[in-house]
Write a protein that holds these residues in place. Structure first.
Motif, mmCIF file in Angstrom:
data_model
loop_
_atom_site.group_PDB
_atom_site.id
_atom_site.type_symbol
_atom_site.label_atom_id
_atom_site.label_comp_id
_atom_site.label_asym_id
_atom_site.label_seq_id
_atom_site.Cartn_x
_atom_site.Cartn_y
_atom_site.Cartn_z
ATOM 1 N N VAL A 133 0.844 -1.196 0.000
ATOM 2 C CA VAL A 133 0.000 0.000 0.000
ATOM 3 C C VAL A 133 0.880 1.247 0.000
ATOM 4 O O VAL A 133 1.990 1.245 0.527
ATOM 5 N N THR A 134 0.368 2.292 -0.602
ATOM 6 C CA THR A 134 1.122 3.547 -0.639
ATOM 7 C C THR A 134 1.105 4.201 0.738
ATOM 8 O O THR A 134 0.293 3.849 1.601
ATOM 9 N N SER A 135 1.961 5.173 0.925
ATOM 10 C CA SER A 135 2.159 5.764 2.256
ATOM 11 C C SER A 135 0.933 6.497 2.798
ATOM 12 O O SER A 135 0.821 6.696 4.003
ATOM 13 N N ASP A 136 -0.004 6.892 1.947
ATOM 14 C CA ASP A 136 -1.185 7.579 2.462
ATOM 15 C C ASP A 136 -2.256 6.600 2.977
ATOM 16 O O ASP A 136 -3.259 7.016 3.536
ATOM 17 N N TYR A 137 -2.036 5.307 2.801
ATOM 18 C CA TYR A 137 -2.927 4.275 3.338
ATOM 19 C C TYR A 137 -2.238 3.565 4.494
ATOM 20 O O TYR A 137 -1.027 3.437 4.536
ATOM 21 N N LYS A 138 -3.023 3.072 5.432
ATOM 22 C CA LYS A 138 -2.499 2.301 6.556
ATOM 23 C C LYS A 138 -3.230 0.969 6.626
ATOM 24 O O LYS A 138 -4.448 0.904 6.437
#
Length: 121
Positions: free
Chosen positions: A71-76
């Motif tokens: 996942v990209t850094s804006d998702y957790k």
């Protein structure tokens, strides 16, 4: 301690005295492994206990690790979060929901995931 040159001979010479019983199981595992068997599942006369793991938990952790990497850094990716209930009755929350994995962006749940471990025939 010198390296063993003949582990089978070394095991025949081994004496586990009183007060050293706690070494018995690790020695049985070591013998199994040295003889090429797995302590996870086998048949025979060995007295070493099996090593059993809850595969659904192992699989869930594996999937979570892969998701964390992708996942990209804006998702957790969040694991086993108890945030909702199925029913609210008389000011009480009933049937707490605990999904295996959530993907969250800006504190908003974007994806709810449930992992399943199945052996396919």
């Amino acid at each position: 301690m010198p390296k063993s040159r003949d582990y089978k001979l070394d095991f025949t010479r081994l004496k586990v005295d009183r007060g050293m019983d706690y070494y018995q199981r690790p020695l049985e595992w070591a013998r199994l492994i040295l003889e090429g068997f797995s302590p996870q599942s086998m048949q025979g006369k060995s007295h070493a206990p099996s090593l059993l793991f809850p595969m659904e938990t192992v699989f869930e952790s594996y999937v979570a690790k892969l998701l964390h990497q992708q996942v990209t850094s804006d998702y957790k990716v969040k694991e086993q979060i108890q945030s909702q209930t199925l029913v609210r009755h008389k000011e009480q929350n009933w049937f707490r929901l605990k999904p295996d994995l959530l993907i969250v962006k800006d504190r908003k749940i974007e994806v709810v995931l449930d992992t399943k471990w199945k052996v396919l025939d």
